[in-house]
Design a protein around this motif. Structure first.
Motif, PDB file in Angstrom:
ATOM      1  N   GLY A 200       0.789  -1.230   0.000  1.00  0.00           N
ATOM      2  CA  GLY A 200       0.000   0.000   0.000  1.00  0.00           C
ATOM      3  C   GLY A 200       0.820   1.279   0.000  1.00  0.00           C
ATOM      4  N   ARG A 201       1.863   1.331   0.819  1.00  0.00           N
ATOM      5  CA  ARG A 201       2.651   2.558   0.910  1.00  0.00           C
ATOM      6  C   ARG A 201       3.543   2.784  -0.313  1.00  0.00           C
ATOM      7  NH1 ARG A 201       2.720   1.063   6.630  1.00  0.00           N
ATOM      8  NH2 ARG A 201       1.756   2.727   7.840  1.00  0.00           N
ATOM      9  N   LEU A 202       3.632   1.776  -1.184  1.00  0.00           N
ATOM     10  CA  LEU A 202       4.387   1.939  -2.424  1.00  0.00           C
ATOM     11  C   LEU A 202       3.491   2.369  -3.581  1.00  0.00           C
ATOM     12  CD1 LEU A 202       6.655  -1.260  -2.332  1.00  0.00           C
ATOM     13  CD2 LEU A 202       7.242   1.069  -1.636  1.00  0.00           C
ATOM     14  N   VAL A 203       2.193   2.503  -3.303  1.00  0.00           N
ATOM     15  CA  VAL A 203       1.230   2.886  -4.335  1.00  0.00           C
ATOM     16  C   VAL A 203       0.680   4.264  -3.982  1.00  0.00           C
ATOM     17  CG1 VAL A 203      -0.827   2.179  -5.611  1.00  0.00           C
ATOM     18  CG2 VAL A 203       0.629   0.444  -4.543  1.00  0.00           C
ATOM     19  N   PRO A 204       1.169   5.324  -4.626  1.00  0.00           N
ATOM     20  CA  PRO A 204       0.760   6.682  -4.250  1.00  0.00           C
ATOM     21  C   PRO A 204      -0.738   6.913  -4.256  1.00  0.00           C
ATOM     22  CG  PRO A 204       2.667   6.775  -5.705  1.00  0.00           C
ATOM     23  CD  PRO A 204       2.223   5.342  -5.666  1.00  0.00           C
ATOM     24  N   LEU A 205      -1.487   6.174  -5.077  1.00  0.00           N
ATOM     25  CA  LEU A 205      -2.927   6.415  -5.143  1.00  0.00           C
ATOM     26  C   LEU A 205      -3.615   6.092  -3.806  1.00  0.00           C
ATOM     27  CD1 LEU A 205      -4.710   3.524  -5.504  1.00  0.00           C
ATOM     28  CD2 LEU A 205      -3.541   3.571  -7.710  1.00  0.00           C
ATOM     29  N   THR A 206      -2.952   5.299  -2.930  1.00  0.00           N
ATOM     30  CA  THR A 206      -3.554   4.971  -1.631  1.00  0.00           C
ATOM     31  C   THR A 206      -3.344   6.067  -0.599  1.00  0.00           C
ATOM     32  OG1 THR A 206      -1.593   3.842  -0.744  1.00  0.00           O
ATOM     33  CG2 THR A 206      -3.132   2.524  -2.070  1.00  0.00           C
ATOM     34  N   TRP A 207      -2.424   7.006  -0.869  1.00  0.00           N
ATOM     35  CA  TRP A 207      -2.095   8.012   0.141  1.00  0.00           C
ATOM     36  C   TRP A 207      -3.257   8.961   0.427  1.00  0.00           C
ATOM     37  CZ3 TRP A 207       3.253   9.540  -2.340  1.00  0.00           C
ATOM     38  CH2 TRP A 207       4.101   8.427  -2.299  1.00  0.00           C
ATOM     39  N   LYS A 208      -4.124   9.158  -0.550  1.00  0.00           N
ATOM     40  CA  LYS A 208      -5.229  10.099  -0.370  1.00  0.00           C
ATOM     41  C   LYS A 208      -6.478   9.452   0.211  1.00  0.00           C
ATOM     42  CE  LYS A 208      -6.886   9.441  -5.146  1.00  0.00           C
ATOM     43  NZ  LYS A 208      -7.160  10.092  -6.443  1.00  0.00           N
ATOM     44  N   ILE A 209      -6.429   8.137   0.470  1.00  0.00           N
ATOM     45  CA  ILE A 209      -7.598   7.451   1.017  1.00  0.00           C
ATOM     46  C   ILE A 209      -7.763   7.845   2.483  1.00  0.00           C
ATOM     47  CG2 ILE A 209      -8.670   5.220   1.480  1.00  0.00           C
ATOM     48  CD1 ILE A 209      -7.030   4.045  -0.786  1.00  0.00           C
ATOM     49  N   PRO A 210      -8.897   8.403   2.879  1.00  0.00           N
ATOM     50  CA  PRO A 210      -9.083   8.846   4.263  1.00  0.00           C
ATOM     51  C   PRO A 210      -9.475   7.691   5.189  1.00  0.00           C
ATOM     52  CG  PRO A 210     -11.056   9.318   3.004  1.00  0.00           C
ATOM     53  CD  PRO A 210     -10.068   8.714   2.031  1.00  0.00           C
ATOM     54  N   GLY A 211      -9.431   7.957   6.477  1.00  0.00           N
ATOM     55  CA  GLY A 211      -9.905   6.997   7.467  1.00  0.00           C
ATOM     56  C   GLY A 211      -8.854   6.015   7.926  1.00  0.00           C
ATOM     57  N   GLU A 212      -9.188   5.311   9.000  1.00  0.00           N
ATOM     58  CA  GLU A 212      -8.279   4.312   9.557  1.00  0.00           C
ATOM     59  C   GLU A 212      -8.270   3.029   8.728  1.00  0.00           C
ATOM     60  OE1 GLU A 212      -6.212   4.552  12.191  1.00  0.00           O
ATOM     61  OE2 GLU A 212      -6.718   6.681  12.311  1.00  0.00           O
ATOM     62  N   ASP A 213      -9.445   2.617   8.270  1.00  0.00           N
ATOM     63  CA  ASP A 213      -9.559   1.383   7.495  1.00  0.00           C
ATOM     64  C   ASP A 213      -9.540   1.724   6.005  1.00  0.00           C
ATOM     65  OD1 ASP A 213     -10.048  -1.107   6.435  1.00  0.00           O
ATOM     66  OD2 ASP A 213     -11.718  -1.578   7.781  1.00  0.00           O
ATOM     67  N   LYS A 214      -8.338   1.896   5.474  1.00  0.00           N
ATOM     68  CA  LYS A 214      -8.186   2.306   4.072  1.00  0.00           C
ATOM     69  C   LYS A 214      -8.695   1.228   3.116  1.00  0.00           C
ATOM     70  CE  LYS A 214      -4.238   5.436   4.715  1.00  0.00           C
ATOM     71  NZ  LYS A 214      -4.842   6.630   4.095  1.00  0.00           N
ATOM     72  N   LEU A 215      -8.529  -0.038   3.490  1.00  0.00           N
ATOM     73  CA  LEU A 215      -8.989  -1.129   2.630  1.00  0.00           C
ATOM     74  C   LEU A 215     -10.504  -1.059   2.426  1.00  0.00           C
ATOM     75  CD1 LEU A 215      -8.460  -3.866   1.155  1.00  0.00           C
ATOM     76  CD2 LEU A 215      -8.848  -4.978   3.359  1.00  0.00           C
ATOM     77  N   ALA A 216     -11.229  -0.904   3.531  1.00  0.00           N
ATOM     78  CA  ALA A 216     -12.688  -0.841   3.436  1.00  0.00           C
ATOM     79  C   ALA A 216     -13.133   0.386   2.650  1.00  0.00           C
ATOM     80  CB  ALA A 216     -13.306  -0.824   4.836  1.00  0.00           C
ATOM     81  N   GLU A 217     -12.454   1.517   2.883  1.00  0.00           N
ATOM     82  CA  GLU A 217     -12.815   2.742   2.165  1.00  0.00           C
ATOM     83  C   GLU A 217     -12.525   2.598   0.671  1.00  0.00           C
ATOM     84  OE1 GLU A 217     -13.934   6.495   0.949  1.00  0.00           O
ATOM     85  OE2 GLU A 217     -14.459   5.363   2.757  1.00  0.00           O
ATOM     86  N   PHE A 218     -11.407   1.975   0.319  1.00  0.00           N
ATOM     87  CA  PHE A 218     -11.077   1.752  -1.086  1.00  0.00           C
ATOM     88  C   PHE A 218     -12.142   0.892  -1.762  1.00  0.00           C
ATOM     89  CE2 PHE A 218      -9.203  -0.753  -4.495  1.00  0.00           C
ATOM     90  CZ  PHE A 218      -8.533   0.204  -5.245  1.00  0.00           C
ATOM     91  N   LEU A 219     -12.518  -0.211  -1.118  1.00  0.00           N
ATOM     92  CA  LEU A 219     -13.498  -1.119  -1.706  1.00  0.00           C
ATOM     93  C   LEU A 219     -14.904  -0.520  -1.742  1.00  0.00           C
ATOM     94  CD1 LEU A 219     -12.356  -4.556  -0.228  1.00  0.00           C
ATOM     95  CD2 LEU A 219     -12.171  -3.775  -2.594  1.00  0.00           C
ATOM     96  N   ARG A 220     -15.151   0.509  -0.933  1.00  0.00           N
ATOM     97  CA  ARG A 220     -16.454   1.174  -0.972  1.00  0.00           C
ATOM     98  C   ARG A 220     -16.698   1.782  -2.341  1.00  0.00           C
ATOM     99  NH1 ARG A 220     -18.435   6.066  -0.659  1.00  0.00           N
ATOM    100  NH2 ARG A 220     -16.358   6.995  -0.429  1.00  0.00           N
ATOM    101  N   ASP A 221     -15.636   2.331  -2.955  1.00  0.00           N
ATOM    102  CA  ASP A 221     -15.756   2.937  -4.287  1.00  0.00           C
ATOM    103  C   ASP A 221     -14.386   2.898  -4.958  1.00  0.00           C
ATOM    104  OD1 ASP A 221     -16.497   4.258  -6.557  1.00  0.00           O
ATOM    105  OD2 ASP A 221     -16.761   6.216  -5.602  1.00  0.00           O
ATOM    106  N   PRO A 222     -13.941   1.706  -5.428  1.00  0.00           N
ATOM    107  CA  PRO A 222     -12.586   1.577  -5.980  1.00  0.00           C
ATOM    108  C   PRO A 222     -12.301   2.524  -7.135  1.00  0.00           C
ATOM    109  CG  PRO A 222     -13.598  -0.569  -5.683  1.00  0.00           C
ATOM    110  CD  PRO A 222     -14.677   0.439  -5.470  1.00  0.00           C
ATOM    111  N   HIS A 223     -13.268   2.758  -7.995  1.00  0.00           N
ATOM    112  CA  HIS A 223     -13.040   3.587  -9.175  1.00  0.00           C
ATOM    113  C   HIS A 223     -12.732   5.041  -8.798  1.00  0.00           C
ATOM    114  CE1 HIS A 223     -14.152   0.425 -11.988  1.00  0.00           C
ATOM    115  NE2 HIS A 223     -15.165   0.142 -11.201  1.00  0.00           N
ATOM    116  N   HIS A 224     -13.161   5.449  -7.616  1.00  0.00           N
ATOM    117  CA  HIS A 224     -12.880   6.812  -7.158  1.00  0.00           C
ATOM    118  C   HIS A 224     -11.400   7.000  -6.850  1.00  0.00           C
ATOM    119  CE1 HIS A 224     -13.531  10.692  -5.236  1.00  0.00           C
ATOM    120  NE2 HIS A 224     -12.885  10.248  -4.166  1.00  0.00           N
ATOM    121  N   TYR A 225     -10.736   5.910  -6.424  1.00  0.00           N
ATOM    122  CA  TYR A 225      -9.337   6.014  -6.008  1.00  0.00           C
ATOM    123  C   TYR A 225      -8.361   5.419  -7.014  1.00  0.00           C
ATOM    124  CZ  TYR A 225     -11.434   7.011  -1.463  1.00  0.00           C
ATOM    125  OH  TYR A 225     -12.162   7.557  -0.444  1.00  0.00           O
ATOM    126  N   PHE A 226      -8.817   4.488  -7.841  1.00  0.00           N
ATOM    127  CA  PHE A 226      -7.890   3.737  -8.687  1.00  0.00           C
ATOM    128  C   PHE A 226      -7.615   4.453 -10.001  1.00  0.00           C
ATOM    129  CE2 PHE A 226      -6.815   0.417 -11.805  1.00  0.00           C
ATOM    130  CZ  PHE A 226      -5.759  -0.195 -11.145  1.00  0.00           C
TER     131      PHE A 226
END
Length: 445
Positions: A200-226
């Protein structure tokens, strides 16, 4: 009355100060993350450029020798089931296969399999096709034979097993024609969770994901972050399909997906499954005419349980949907796997798995201090420290028992040695990997 008012005022003042301090810390943390993230990305790009392989244009096509094993391995009795000319369970003499391509996929217990292959290669004095200056074949660029250390056309190698992005024509120009192609898969939702944590820390697109549970937030709307063009974004979508040299951003119903799976199925003789690791090793033994001693292992590069996200049924479903191509790939080879188990014989498989587990338990009692893995901070020898992801020490390792019987001490140490240290012992110069390790330690994310 005034005391109550003054008390309320002081409470409000303290609350305001607390909020200001908290916001200040958050801003400092964000600024630190941005600066270190930019520095990290720059270092990664610099290291990649420094380690770029020398390109050899128009290499002559020289036939690969049939095999370059130093000495023929004597045949031994084995109950072979993978021959159409033999009844299931019928014993026959066979010669262990020594020419092997192990396609090392990410986050699939592949480091454990590498240890098995390293020990087998040393035992039979085989020649490895290793990368130069790092522990992978310049991943994520497609494999080229010029990436093999000291490669010259016509050279003979027996085993190739380091991380690569698979490129079948180039691999075929390095290994003998009758090479056994083997790989391993993992259930895509579990693999995605592991990859998200580790890379995760090697993928800059994950740095802007808010919250403690970044995995859950990413999967909530992957296209928004990917962003498919983002740096290292391939780690977070259909990573298995990408490792096999395929396009991981295709739509699941694209005809090229089925074609890719067909090509993989035709190329690989055995596709193992992490979830049935011991059964996979028994099938490997059967396919390669190995012995049980060749399969003994300790689980390497495993994460401590407290760092593993427990996927809810909803998150698991979302993860499979997001990695739909990998899910399709996994289901295909899950079916082929159980067909092979059926051909081997369920009762026979259960007996052999029980024997393998018994032997592994004996080795653990003989070799490992305490009989189990420990957290990184409790590993006493630097030589036994596994590579850790940035920012934490979540990968467990082992302490070698101090009073190991002299006859088994060498084997115990080799079984416990992490991948990078074993590669160094085998003569691989890992200066790029080690430089990156020093940069990682300095950053101390």
């Amino acid at each position: 009355m005034f005391g109550v008012v003054e008390g309320n005022q002081w409470g409000k003042t303290l609350l305001l100060l607390t909020m200001v301090v908290k916001q200040g810390r958050q801003w400092r943390s964000m600024c630190k993350g941005l600066v270190l993230g930019t520095f990290l990305t720059s270092c990664m790009i610099l290291l990649y450029c420094l380690s770029a392989p020398q390109v050899h244009l128009n290499l002559p096509e020289v036939p690969v020798p049939y095999s370059c094993a130093h000495r023929p391995t004597p045949p031994h009795t084995s109950s072979i089931t993978n021959s159409s000319q033999r009844l299931p369970g019928q014993a026959s003499l066979c010669t262990p296969k020594v020419d092997i391509l192990f396609m090392k996929t990410h986050k699939t217990a592949s480091s454990t399999l590498l240890n098995i292959l390293f020990r087998f290669g040393e035992k039979h004095r085989l020649k490895f096709a290793f990368p130069d200056s790092r522990n992978d074949f310049f991943y994520p660029s497609p494999f080229q034979r010029s990436q093999v250390r000291d490669y010259r056309p016509g050279m003979c190698f027996n085993i190739m097993c380091n991380h690569m992005r698979f490129n079948a024509p180039e691999v075929a120009r390095v290994l003998p024609t009758d090479t056994s192609y083997v790989t391993i898969l993992r259930e895509p939702a579990e693999l995605f969770e592991s990859s998200f944590h580790y890379f995760g820390r090697l993928v800059p697109l994950t740095w802007k994901i808010p919250g403690e549970d970044k995995l859950a937030e990413f999967l909530r709307d992957p296209h928004h972050y990917f962003d498919p063009e983002g740096f290292n974004s391939f780690y977070l979508k259909n990573l298995l399909f990408f490792d096999f040299g395929q396009d991981n951003t295709l739509a699941p119903d694209d005809p090229r997906v089925e074609e890719g799976i067909r090509v993989i199925s035709e190329r690989f003789h055995l596709v193992m499954l992490v979830e049935h690791f011991e059964e996979s090793l028994i099938l490997l033994k059967d396919a390669l005419c190995w012995e049980v001693d060749d399969l003994l292992f300790f689980k390497l590069n495993a994460r401590k349980g407290s760092t593993v996200s427990k996927l809810t049924p909803e998150l698991r479903a979302k993860s499979r949907e997001w990695n739909a191509i990998d899910w399709k790939l996994y289901r295909h080879f899950n079916a082929t796997f159980w067909r092979k188990v059926k051909a081997y014989g369920h009762k026979r498989m259960a007996d052999d798995v029980a024997e393998l587990k018994r032997r592994n338990a004996e080795m653990a009692a003989m070799c490992i201090e305490g009989g189990h893995a420990v957290e990184a901070g409790s590993i006493q020898e630097t030589a036994m420290q596994p590579w850790q992801p940035i920012g934490e020490k979540s990968i467990m390792g082992y302490n070698l028992k101090k009073n190991v019987d002299k006859a088994y001490r060498k084997m115990c140490r080799k079984m416990l040695t992490p991948e990078l240290q074993y590669l160094t012992e085998l003569g691989v110069n890992l200066w790029i990997t080690r430089l990156w390790g020093h940069v990682r330690d300095v950053i101390n994310w």
